[in-house]
Design a protein around this motif. Structure first.
Motif, PDB file in Angstrom:
ATOM      1  N   GLN A 126       5.159   1.680 -10.885  1.00 41.57           N
ATOM      2  CA  GLN A 126       5.277   2.905 -11.467  1.00 41.57           C
ATOM      3  C   GLN A 126       4.428   4.166 -10.524  1.00 41.57           C
ATOM      4  OE1 GLN A 126       4.034   2.801 -15.579  1.00 41.57           O
ATOM      5  NE2 GLN A 126       3.363   4.684 -14.978  1.00 41.57           N
ATOM      6  N   PHE A 127       4.483   4.663 -10.705  1.00 44.19           N
ATOM      7  CA  PHE A 127       4.546   5.317  -9.180  1.00 44.19           C
ATOM      8  C   PHE A 127       4.392   7.105 -10.094  1.00 44.19           C
ATOM      9  CE2 PHE A 127       7.767   7.484  -7.036  1.00 44.19           C
ATOM     10  CZ  PHE A 127       9.140   6.963  -7.195  1.00 44.19           C
ATOM     11  N   TYR A 128       3.539   7.669  -9.465  1.00 40.46           N
ATOM     12  CA  TYR A 128       3.742   9.323  -9.716  1.00 40.46           C
ATOM     13  C   TYR A 128       4.190  10.910  -8.837  1.00 40.46           C
ATOM     14  CZ  TYR A 128       1.076   6.763 -13.234  1.00 40.46           C
ATOM     15  OH  TYR A 128       0.702   6.339 -14.966  1.00 40.46           O
ATOM     16  N   ILE A 169       6.406  14.890  -4.782  1.00 45.54           N
ATOM     17  CA  ILE A 169       5.094  15.062  -4.191  1.00 45.54           C
ATOM     18  C   ILE A 169       4.637  13.893  -4.643  1.00 45.54           C
ATOM     19  CG2 ILE A 169       2.867  15.130  -3.462  1.00 45.54           C
ATOM     20  CD1 ILE A 169       3.299  18.480  -4.228  1.00 45.54           C
ATOM     21  N   GLY A 170       4.296  12.878  -3.918  1.00 49.08           N
ATOM     22  CA  GLY A 170       3.724  11.344  -3.565  1.00 49.08           C
ATOM     23  C   GLY A 170       2.029  11.566  -4.678  1.00 49.08           C
ATOM     24  N   GLU A 171       2.302  11.183  -5.660  1.00 50.89           N
ATOM     25  CA  GLU A 171       0.548  11.577  -6.186  1.00 50.89           C
ATOM     26  C   GLU A 171      -0.042  10.545  -5.452  1.00 50.89           C
ATOM     27  OE1 GLU A 171       0.064  12.783 -10.104  1.00 50.89           O
ATOM     28  OE2 GLU A 171      -1.915  13.220  -9.814  1.00 50.89           O
ATOM     29  N   ASP A 172       0.273   9.316  -5.621  1.00 49.00           N
ATOM     30  CA  ASP A 172      -0.693   8.243  -5.001  1.00 49.00           C
ATOM     31  C   ASP A 172      -1.049   8.219  -3.704  1.00 49.00           C
ATOM     32  OD1 ASP A 172       0.229   6.647  -7.675  1.00 49.00           O
ATOM     33  OD2 ASP A 172       2.032   7.604  -7.052  1.00 49.00           O
ATOM     34  N   ARG A 173       0.224   8.261  -3.037  1.00 45.60           N
ATOM     35  CA  ARG A 173       0.009   8.719  -1.481  1.00 45.60           C
ATOM     36  C   ARG A 173      -0.490   9.631  -1.182  1.00 45.60           C
ATOM     37  NH1 ARG A 173       5.910   7.407   0.828  1.00 45.60           N
ATOM     38  NH2 ARG A 173       6.183   5.572  -0.156  1.00 45.60           N
ATOM     39  N   LYS A 186       0.819  -0.870   0.028  1.00 46.60           N
ATOM     40  CA  LYS A 186      -0.196   0.302   0.064  1.00 46.60           C
ATOM     41  C   LYS A 186       0.939   1.391  -0.607  1.00 46.60           C
ATOM     42  CE  LYS A 186      -3.717   2.033   2.490  1.00 46.60           C
ATOM     43  NZ  LYS A 186      -4.379   2.956   3.655  1.00 46.60           N
ATOM     44  N   GLY A 187       0.628   2.142  -0.964  1.00 52.55           N
ATOM     45  CA  GLY A 187       1.459   3.152  -1.025  1.00 52.55           C
ATOM     46  C   GLY A 187       2.854   3.039  -1.286  1.00 52.55           C
ATOM     47  N   ARG A 188       3.081   2.222  -1.983  1.00 48.49           N
ATOM     48  CA  ARG A 188       3.787   2.131  -2.606  1.00 48.49           C
ATOM     49  C   ARG A 188       3.736   0.893  -3.744  1.00 48.49           C
ATOM     50  NH1 ARG A 188       9.178   0.967   1.289  1.00 48.49           N
ATOM     51  NH2 ARG A 188       9.873   3.103   0.317  1.00 48.49           N
ATOM     52  N   TYR A 189       5.004   1.939  -4.764  1.00 43.67           N
ATOM     53  CA  TYR A 189       4.094   0.803  -5.758  1.00 43.67           C
ATOM     54  C   TYR A 189       5.993   1.040  -7.351  1.00 43.67           C
ATOM     55  CZ  TYR A 189      -0.533   2.153  -4.212  1.00 43.67           C
ATOM     56  OH  TYR A 189      -1.315   2.697  -3.611  1.00 43.67           O
ATOM     57  N   GLY A 192      16.926   9.403   1.265  1.00 39.41           N
ATOM     58  CA  GLY A 192      17.427   8.310   0.857  1.00 39.41           C
ATOM     59  C   GLY A 192      18.427   8.839  -0.725  1.00 39.41           C
ATOM     60  N   LEU A 193      19.135   9.836  -0.858  1.00 39.64           N
ATOM     61  CA  LEU A 193      19.342  10.503  -1.812  1.00 39.64           C
ATOM     62  C   LEU A 193      20.726  10.896  -1.965  1.00 39.64           C
ATOM     63  CD1 LEU A 193      16.262  10.606  -2.506  1.00 39.64           C
ATOM     64  CD2 LEU A 193      17.092  10.740  -4.693  1.00 39.64           C
ATOM     65  N   ASP A 194      21.793  10.828  -2.215  1.00 44.38           N
ATOM     66  CA  ASP A 194      22.924  10.993  -2.065  1.00 44.38           C
ATOM     67  C   ASP A 194      23.179  12.861  -2.377  1.00 44.38           C
ATOM     68  OD1 ASP A 194      24.530   9.084  -0.350  1.00 44.38           O
ATOM     69  OD2 ASP A 194      25.197   8.224  -2.832  1.00 44.38           O
TER      70      ASP A 194
HETATM   71  P1  AMP Z   1      12.024  10.508  -2.566  1.00 48.15           P
HETATM   72  O1  AMP Z   1      12.155  10.481  -4.588  1.00 48.15           O
HETATM   73  O2  AMP Z   1      11.934   9.168  -2.597  1.00 48.15           O
HETATM   74  O3  AMP Z   1      12.573  11.712  -1.939  1.00 48.15           O
HETATM   75  O4  AMP Z   1      10.408  10.384  -2.728  1.00 48.15           O
HETATM   76  C1  AMP Z   1       9.536  11.348  -2.961  1.00 48.15           C
HETATM   77  C2  AMP Z   1       7.846  10.890  -2.494  1.00 48.15           C
HETATM   78  O5  AMP Z   1       7.366  10.201  -3.492  1.00 48.15           O
HETATM   79  C3  AMP Z   1       7.546  10.071  -1.901  1.00 48.15           C
HETATM   80  O6  AMP Z   1       7.730  11.039  -0.430  1.00 48.15           O
HETATM   81  C4  AMP Z   1       6.195   9.158  -1.486  1.00 48.15           C
HETATM   82  O7  AMP Z   1       5.595   9.752  -1.561  1.00 48.15           O
HETATM   83  C5  AMP Z   1       6.437   8.980  -3.046  1.00 48.15           C
HETATM   84  N1  AMP Z   1       7.293   8.086  -3.395  1.00 48.15           N
HETATM   85  C6  AMP Z   1       8.206   7.350  -3.235  1.00 48.15           C
HETATM   86  N2  AMP Z   1       8.409   6.000  -3.837  1.00 48.15           N
HETATM   87  C7  AMP Z   1       7.350   5.538  -3.970  1.00 48.15           C
HETATM   88  C8  AMP Z   1       7.156   4.286  -4.418  1.00 48.15           C
HETATM   89  N3  AMP Z   1       7.353   3.582  -4.856  1.00 48.15           N
HETATM   90  N4  AMP Z   1       5.372   4.110  -4.540  1.00 48.15           N
HETATM   91  C9  AMP Z   1       4.948   5.754  -4.935  1.00 48.15           C
HETATM   92  N5  AMP Z   1       5.171   7.020  -3.653  1.00 48.15           N
HETATM   93  C10 AMP Z   1       6.589   6.868  -3.508  1.00 48.15           C
END
Ligand code: AMP
Length: 400
Positions: free
Chosen positions: A103-105, A290-294, A98-101, A243-245
């Motif tokens: 392909q996400f947006y 922004i994680g659009e799905d979340r 849930k909330g982790r896909y 989690g990014l350098d």
């Molecule tokens: P990040 O690019 O890892 O900093 O992620 C930014 C935002 O993207 C996170 O706060 C989540 O809301 C969303 N996100 C990251 N990975 C995923 C995933 N696998 N599925 C859905 N949302 C994600």
């Protein structure tokens, strides 16, 4: 989102769905989960014998692509800040839940430019964070939390990494294989470890805040002071290194309690050295995704329904009425009235049901008598009130 971005003077950028693999490994970092485990990568066939096969990767995030485009198209030559937003799919080979896909947006934005344009200023950080608070407020998300930290500059992180390496040395043999490797190659990434058994050790490690130099402390203090001044609430989370350098100085996440384990709705931060590390000019920047799905899951957890309402449902009644209904719907739509259209084969009862399902405010009946008189029966579906309205007055009536 597009309206809000326009209000803050951002413009859209569309970068390719896939890029050279090295772009991501160089920017996001070899030892991150994203690069070491999660990228969808393939060898593209060489077109000619003289060419080498190219390694390509579905973009796992969009900041690298934007900075690549900034360098390639010399956007910095304009001498002004570039405020760019994107909306699109990203790809990571994660364990779906849930909330982790996979392909996400993401809906994201970057402010990047030469230092002379003010790209380094803490005012940019505060402006970005204020916009995010406004976005979440305006889409109706309640009870979000802004978690804020500073990961300092490259020199701070080098000192912090050294401190982590020393602190890890006596305990790292008790940790997972990833941590054992990262303790050597990139100790900061040990903080991303999700293994429950490793958490007590990670809790006791030194915190980045103690390793910031004076300019970085000052920068962070100014960001906080501006947030205080405009009334954007936040809490400091010294564990949050993201989690990014490529991040430097300000890093942040907005979380929401309705999301369960994957509680981050969005994340971002400053990346002052990224352009140079990709052989570009000095171009400090700050961005978020922004994680659009979340975001949608979080809104649903509050009982929010997507807005699918229309103003009018045009219902042709009887043979030969489709063309008249289409003509009327065309007039309404051109006048800016959101409308849907039924079919002459539907009985009136079915048209009413469809209008209700579409969330229409009004149903407009187009039958033989109405067409002959050039006036239409209009029923307000909420109140049940029915009136007859002349064609020329119809769009004004519906809008009112
Ligand atoms: P990040 O690019 O890892 O900093 O992620 C930014 C935002 O993207 C996170 O706060 C989540 O809301 C969303 N996100 C990251 N990975 C995923 C995933 N696998 N599925 C859905 N949302 C994600």
């Amino acid at each position: 989102m597009r309206d809000i971005f326009a209000r803050y003077n951002y413009h859209e950028i569309r970068t390719p769905i896939f890029e050279d693999t090295a772009l991501f490994s160089r920017s996001v970092g070899e030892e991150t989960d994203i690069v070491s485990k999660e990228m969808f990568t393939w060898e593209d066939k060489a077109r000619a014998q003289s060419e080498k096969a190219q390694s390509l990767t579905l973009r796992p995030e969009n900041t690298a692509g934007v900075v690549r485009a900034y360098i390639e198209h010399r956007l910095g030559d304009k001498g002004t800040l570039q405020k760019l937003y994107y909306i699109g799919p990203q790809f990571r080979r994660e364990r779906p839940q849930k909330g982790r896909y996979r392909q996400f947006y993401q809906i994201g934005a970057e402010i990047i430019g030469p230092p002379s344009a003010g790209s380094e200023s803490p005012a940019r950080d505060a402006e970005v964070l204020e916009m995010l608070a406004t976005i979440l407020d305006e889409v109706g998300l309640r009870d979000w939390n802004l978690q804020l930290n500073s990961v300092g500059c490259a020199e701070d992180r080098a000192r912090y990494n050294q401190a982590l390496r020393e602190a890890l040395q006596p305990v790292v043999h008790q940790m997972c294989a990833d941590c054992q490797r990262r303790a050597e190659t990139n100790p900061l990434r040990v903080l991303d470890c999700k293994h429950p058994e490793d958490q007590p050790i990670i809790e006791k490690l030194p915190k980045i805040g103690e390793y910031l130099d004076e300019p970085c402390r000052q920068h962070f203090a100014e960001v906080r002071a501006m947030l205080d001044a405009v009334g954007v609430p936040y809490s400091i989370n010294e564990r949050m290194v993201r989690g990014l350098d490529y991040y430097t100085r300000t890093t942040f996440e907005f979380t929401h309690g309705g999301l369960g384990a994957q509680s981050a709705v969005l994340g971002g931060g400053r990346y002052d050295g990224l352009s140079e590390s990709l052989d570009g000019p000095k171009a400090p920047g700050i961005g978020f995704a922004i994680g659009e799905d979340r975001l949608i899951l979080a809104l649903q957890s509050q009982g929010e329904q997507p807005a699918t309402k229309i103003q009018a449902f045009v219902a042709p009644l009887g043979a030969g009425m489709n063309q008249h209904a289409l003509k009327l719907a065309r007039e309404l739509r051109r006048a800016g009235i959101d409308s849907d259209l039924g079919d002459e084969n539907f009985r009136l009862k079915k048209s009413f049901e469809l209008a209700e399902k579409a969330g229409a405010q009004f149903i407009v009946i187009v039958g033989e008598n109405e067409v002959a008189a050039d006036q239409f029966a209009v029923k307000n579906l909420a109140t049940g009130e029915q009136v007859t309205v002349a064609r020329a007055d119809l769009s004004a009536y519906l809008r009112k």
